[in-house]
Motif scaffolding. Structure first.
Motif, PDB file in Angstrom:
ATOM      1  N   ALA A   1     -19.587 -12.692  32.270  1.00 18.36           N
ATOM      2  CA  ALA A   1     -20.412 -13.479  31.352  1.00 18.36           C
ATOM      3  C   ALA A   1     -19.929 -14.921  31.226  1.00 18.36           C
ATOM      4  O   ALA A   1     -20.719 -15.816  30.940  1.00 18.36           O
ATOM      5  CB  ALA A   1     -20.441 -12.829  29.972  1.00 18.36           C
TER       6      ALA A   1
ATOM      7  N   GLY B   1     -23.715 -14.454  25.653  1.00 19.56           N
ATOM      8  CA  GLY B   1     -22.705 -15.497  25.727  1.00 19.56           C
ATOM      9  C   GLY B   1     -21.356 -15.067  25.204  1.00 19.56           C
ATOM     10  O   GLY B   1     -20.415 -15.846  25.174  1.00 19.56           O
TER      11      GLY B   1
ATOM     12  N   GLY C   1     -23.909  -9.938  28.878  1.00 16.63           N
ATOM     13  CA  GLY C   1     -22.989 -11.059  28.702  1.00 16.63           C
ATOM     14  C   GLY C   1     -23.665 -12.376  28.985  1.00 16.63           C
ATOM     15  O   GLY C   1     -23.432 -13.378  28.317  1.00 16.63           O
ATOM     16  N   ALA C   2     -24.527 -12.380  29.973  1.00 19.66           N
ATOM     17  CA  ALA C   2     -25.241 -13.605  30.309  1.00 19.66           C
ATOM     18  C   ALA C   2     -26.079 -14.067  29.125  1.00 19.66           C
ATOM     19  O   ALA C   2     -26.084 -15.231  28.761  1.00 19.66           O
ATOM     20  CB  ALA C   2     -26.141 -13.366  31.520  1.00 19.66           C
TER      21      ALA C   2
ATOM     22  N   ILE D   1     -21.948 -16.939  33.825  1.00 22.77           N
ATOM     23  CA  ILE D   1     -23.414 -16.972  33.835  1.00 22.77           C
ATOM     24  C   ILE D   1     -23.917 -17.592  32.538  1.00 22.77           C
ATOM     25  O   ILE D   1     -23.439 -17.247  31.467  1.00 22.77           O
ATOM     26  CB  ILE D   1     -23.962 -15.549  34.059  1.00 22.77           C
ATOM     27  CG1 ILE D   1     -23.471 -15.074  35.436  1.00 22.77           C
ATOM     28  CG2 ILE D   1     -25.474 -15.523  33.977  1.00 22.77           C
ATOM     29  CD1 ILE D   1     -24.056 -13.780  35.902  1.00 22.77           C
ATOM     30  N   PRO D   2     -24.847 -18.539  32.622  1.00 21.16           N
ATOM     31  CA  PRO D   2     -25.274 -19.254  31.425  1.00 21.16           C
ATOM     32  C   PRO D   2     -25.929 -18.329  30.397  1.00 21.16           C
ATOM     33  O   PRO D   2     -26.539 -17.343  30.802  1.00 21.16           O
ATOM     34  CB  PRO D   2     -26.274 -20.268  31.962  1.00 21.16           C
ATOM     35  CG  PRO D   2     -26.715 -19.737  33.292  1.00 21.16           C
ATOM     36  CD  PRO D   2     -25.558 -18.947  33.827  1.00 21.16           C
ATOM     37  N   PRO D   3     -25.849 -18.647  29.106  1.00 23.06           N
ATOM     38  CA  PRO D   3     -25.098 -19.778  28.552  1.00 23.06           C
ATOM     39  C   PRO D   3     -23.616 -19.445  28.485  1.00 23.06           C
ATOM     40  O   PRO D   3     -23.264 -18.312  28.180  1.00 23.06           O
ATOM     41  CB  PRO D   3     -25.663 -19.908  27.143  1.00 23.06           C
ATOM     42  CG  PRO D   3     -26.074 -18.525  26.771  1.00 23.06           C
ATOM     43  CD  PRO D   3     -26.494 -17.857  28.047  1.00 23.06           C
ATOM     44  N   SER D   4     -22.783 -20.416  28.794  1.00 21.64           N
ATOM     45  CA  SER D   4     -21.355 -20.166  28.794  1.00 21.64           C
ATOM     46  C   SER D   4     -20.676 -21.256  27.990  1.00 21.64           C
ATOM     47  O   SER D   4     -20.734 -22.422  28.348  1.00 21.64           O
ATOM     48  CB  SER D   4     -20.854 -20.165  30.236  1.00 21.64           C
ATOM     49  OG  SER D   4     -19.480 -20.443  30.272  1.00 21.64           O
TER      50      SER D   4
HETATM   51 NA    NA Z   1     -22.738 -16.247  29.522  1.00 22.59          NA
END
Ligand code: NA
Ligand code: NA
Lengths: 427, 313, 191
Positions: A148, A110, A106-107, A151-154
């Motif tokens: 997710a 995105g 997820g991080a 945590i970047p990108p978000s």
């Molecule tokens: Na993310």
């Protein structure tokens, strides 16, 4: 109008209507009472189209397709086999790995929905086989995927950063602490769950067995290499990474492993299309529902009647948490951020709150609200992809929501959870 | 009555400031009230335009660039170096231009819209990772542009590689080096945090981001004379305010950026350095005429006349 | 429901109607499969163009938008046909068979009516977009073209639900769709 819309929606939902109907009928009622008739109903269709317009949505069908190819071929099995050789002997190891994989995927990708599919579809059968109950497995997958958001990108943080004029880089860094905290909570819960339910562990593998499993998974290990390398190497965006994964999955399963026949690609694509449609029609219907709520200025009316001006900073944070949590239960997170952030901006400023902290808290509420019934894209995705009844998909949710709410409370009490890394990097 | 007014930016950005001024004037001088709908709360630019044409919204702020798919001539604002580069000339241009105050009014009217005001939002700057002062420096540099044929043509003519990327991916794209540059008005570089992920701001003087406020024409025509005057007065008041606001806005944005990122390099191309970019604009003019035909050509000529008058000031 | 059964594009309608229905099912399936594969191809092509040839494909985003609309609206009819729309059936499942049957007739009928209403509104919406003359910036084609799937998909979905209502009226069992009996099965069936 709001009361009639929401109560109709809930009644239709409980009666067992296809879930698009409660959303659409509630929007019908909203449009009808707002415009005194059917003349402007066209704009429901406009908003259907707007709902499925964002370019980033294509990550969903692409990751579904890639994951399905991997799962039906050899890639997923070999990857999981390798992981099991390393952590199979640990209590709750498989669950902890699933939560970690969801967070990491997820991080990088995105997309929370893509995560449910890409990580959930190969790992769920293994967890069931290992002895975990399905409602635990489903809730674990959905809720870990929602980390997710933090945590970047978000995309949620990017939107918040633009609307509230807050540094996006700082938001990105500040999200990591709470994200890891939640992952830690989920891991602990997985361990406790496995202990209480006596989920059996595998015998500890020898290093030569482990090495053999790594070699066996060498081709599929190309997936993380390609995704991470491609995104951070500036070759493609996280959205495009999904399509590149499809290409790599096709090459592996159809050419290298010869695990699948060409005709199966069409079948898999068709099933991908079906799942996509079932989820996206809800995204579309949800957009028209969100639109009428926003047009009628319902949030402004509700929030205007609560005296926020005199609230303490903690009071403001709690009010924000509740508003975003409720909003995201029913409405698309992005719309909730766009509508609510400007409404809260004056009180955030007068209370002297750090906009980065507020942003992280909002993102966390968005994650909780999205995993919480009745409406949530990740819930829908899980229902569509795993073909499980709605109630079963959400039955394991309460402990996770409890942990997420606890994390939110901790964040309000100890802002350093979010701000520590930010201060280290920027101050 | 309650009037609804939607725009394409956040409430704290230029369009939002303009809309807020308009709202204040109307509410202070009448019993009418205005509801403001910032970016995204009712959909994207094309959505709020349709909602205004259908009369759900009474007022809309849409930049001509986005109107281009509806009114091809509106894309004239993408032709580089067609707008004045100094504040005084710009002010004169927007107040007196026949092209803007008469020609465009008619064109918008054909689409059910009463053009109330066009105003500049701020000088468009290019932010990149490496400095440039001539087209050759931009060779191989991927600059993110909206998918508009004229913008694409412009950046090709400037020597860069125009690259489409959805707006939500621009920040990340600059971070990971998918793209190495982007263009936006300076205030937007500040508010959308583009400076966090690029190292150089270059003032090329090639454009000033223009936007337009319109009313639904049936609504406007149906207003009693005193309400029409009220709307016009409120527009004038907001316009005067925004032109003043504009004057210091560029510097304020730049100050804020440098405060956050002191190592940001700021380059202002000299008149001489701008010349090759100015020459490149010819290509874009040709493309514009190709796309819009005689009506576009006539508009372009009027624009140039108005520009000369403004520069004579 | 076995894999074979659900893969077949057979109709439960009589005569030429059944023939049309069966072909419609095949067309929907083709749109879904081809649409998804085209999307992957189109997106990868842009990546290759940009990274390898320094030349982005400006139409990629618009083509994907067209495909998303097509997949979604071809897919809702197909999902209705195979009883795959998401619903919360906890209370419904607890009812006795006869009550479930009447409930399903009601649900399917109301759903069909809602779909037909949306079909009507979508035709009106497309008309207004066509009147405005709006075009897609890079493909330079009229925007309303990309919406043509919408009324078609909605109407097909409405018809499927109407047929489901009828099917429940004339048969003894409870049907989720014209082809699918009520009750979740544990097999990962292919649809
Ligand atoms: Na993310
Ligand atoms: Na939710």
């Amino acid at each position: 109008m709001t009361a009639i819309m929401v109560s109709t929606m809930i009644v239709l939902l409980l009666l067992g209507f296809p879930m698009m109907i409660p959303l659409i009928v509630a929007a019908f009622i909203g449009f009808y009472s707002m415009f005194g008739g059917f003349d402007q109903m066209n704009f429901m269709i406009q908003q259907f189209m707007a709902g499925i317009r964002p370019a980033s949505l294509i990550a969903v069908p692409m990751f579904i397709l890639a994951a399905d190819i991997m799962t039906r071929g050899h890639s997923a099995d070999r990857l999981i086999e390798m992981v099991m050789k390393f952590i199979g002997h640990v209590k709750g190891g498989l669950a902890i790995s699933t939560a970690t994989a969801c967070t990491l995927f997820g991080a990088v990708s995105g997309s929370t929905q893509a995560t449910v599919v890409a990580v959930g579809s190969p790992l769920r059968p293994k967890m069931l086989k290992a002895g975990y109950k399905d409602n635990f497995v489903l809730a674990l997958i959905i809720n870990s995927s929602d980390i997710a958001f933090l945590i970047p990108p978000s995309i949620g943080m990017i939107i918040y950063g633009v609307v509230s004029n807050t540094s996006i880089s700082e938001l990105f860094i500040a999200g990591i602490g709470p994200g890891l905290l939640i992952l830690g909570m989920f891991a602990l819960y997985s361990y406790i769950y496995a202990t209480i339910h006596k989920v059996p562990t595998e015998e500890k593998a020898t290093w030569s067995e482990r090495w053999a499993s790594v070699r066996n998974a060498i081709w599929p290990l190309g997936f993380p290499v390609i995704i991470v390398g491609g995104i951070y190497g500036g070759i493609f965006s996280p959205t495009e990474a999904a399509a590149v994964c499809v290409l790599y999955a096709v090459i592996l399963e159809f050419i290298v492993f010869r695990a699948l026949k060409p005709v199966e690609l069409y079948k898999i694509a068709k099933s991908t299309g079906l799942i996509t449609a079932v989820v996206f029609i809800l995204v579309a219907a949800g957009a028209s529902f969100s639109w009428i709520i926003s047009f009628a200025q319902i949030p402004q009316t509700i929030l205007g009647s609560i005296g926020l001006a005199e609230a303490s900073p903690t009071g403001v944070l709690i009010a924000i948490s509740i508003a975003f949590f409720i909003g995201c239960m029913f409405v698309d997170p992005i719309v909730v951020i766009l509508v609510l952030v400007p409404i809260f901006a004056p009180v955030v400023e007068s209370a002297g709150l750090d906009p980065v902290l507020v942003g992280v808290l909002i993102t966390l509420q968005v994650a909780i609200g999205s995993a919480t019934p009745p409406f949530g894209c990740d819930i829908f995705t899980a229902i569509a992809i795993f073909k499980r009844p709605y109630m079963e998909v959400i039955r394991g949710t309460p402990p996770f929501v409890f942990m997420l709410v606890l994390a939110a409370a901790m964040l309000i009490m100890f802002p350093q959870i979010a701000l520590f890394l930010r201060d280290l990097a920027f101050k | 009555a309650t009037w609804r007014y939607a725009f394409e930016e956040a409430i704290t950005d230029v369009q939002g400031v303009f809309a807020t001024k308009f709202k204040e004037h109307i509410e202070a001088n009448s019993d009418h009230s205005i509801q403001l709908f910032p970016y995204g709360t009712l959909g994207e630019s094309a959505d709020i335009m349709e909602q205004t044409q259908a009369g759900l919204l009474q007022f809309v702020d849409q930049s001509p660039g986005f109107t281009g798919s509806l009114i091809p001539e509106a894309q004239i604002f993408f032709i580089p170096y067609l707008l004045p580069e100094t504040h005084a000339a710009l002010d004169h241009f927007f107040r007196n231009s026949k092209a803007i105050n008469e020609d465009f009014k008619e064109t918008y009217a054909e689409h059910g819209l009463e053009l109330l005001k066009m105003f500049p939002e701020g000088e468009v700057v290019v932010t990149t990772q490496e400095p440039f002062d001539k087209p050759a420096d931009l060779d191989g540099v991927k600059v993110r542009v909206m998918t508009n044929p004229l913008l694409v043509e412009s950046y090709k003519a400037f020597g860069a590689t125009p690259t489409p990327l959805p707006w939500g991916e621009v920040y990340g794209g600059l971070q990971t080096n998918i793209i190495q540059g982007q263009e936006n008005p300076l205030f937007w570089v500040e508010s959308a945090k583009m400076y966090e992920v690029t190292d150089v701001i270059t003032f090329t003087g090639h454009n000033n981001f223009t936007t337009a406020v319109m009313a639904n024409k049936n609504f406007y025509d149906g207003l009693p004379a005193e309400d029409q005057k009220l709307v016009q007065d409120a527009m004038d008041s907001a316009f005067n305010y925004i032109m003043e606001y504009q004057k210091g806005l560029g510097e304020r944005s730049l100050e804020k950026i440098l405060e956050q990122k002191p190592e940001m390099e700021v380059v202002r191309l000299t008149e001489e350095q701008r010349q090759p970019f100015r020459d490149a604009a010819q290509e874009v003019e040709k493309k514009f005429i190709e796309m819009t035909g005689d009506s576009g050509q006539a508009l372009l000529e009027q624009f140039k006349k108005d520009l000369k008058a403004a520069q004579a000031q | 429901m076995s894999d074979n059964q659900s893969m077949r594009h057979e109709s439960t309608l009589p005569g030429p109607l059944g023939w049309i229905d069966a072909w419609l099912g095949r067309a929907e399936a083709l749109m879904l499969g081809a649409g998804v594969l085209l999307m992957a191809f189109n997106t990868v092509a842009n990546v290759v163009g940009r990274f390898v040839f320094q030349n982005s494909l400006f139409f990629t985003e618009e083509v994907n938008r067209i495909l998303i609309v097509m997949i979604t609206f071809a897919g809702i009819g197909y999902a209705a046909r195979h009883g795959r729309h998401i619903r919360m059936s906890a209370i419904f499942d607890a009812l006795p068979t006869s009550a479930r049957k009447w409930m399903m007739v009601f649900i399917a009928f109301v759903t069909a009516m809602v779909m037909f209403a949306l079909t009507f509104f979508s035709v009106r919406y497309i008309g207004s977009v066509a009147d405005s003359g709006r075009i897609l910036p890079s493909l330079q084609i009229p925007v309303w073209w990309i919406f043509l799937w919408v009324p078609l998909g909605l109407a097909v979905t409405g018809i499927q639900y109407l047929l489901t209502a009828l099917k429940n009226l004339v048969s003894r069992d409870v049907y989720l769709s014209t082809q699918v009996l009520d009750g979740y099965d544990d097999d990962e069936t292919e649809v």
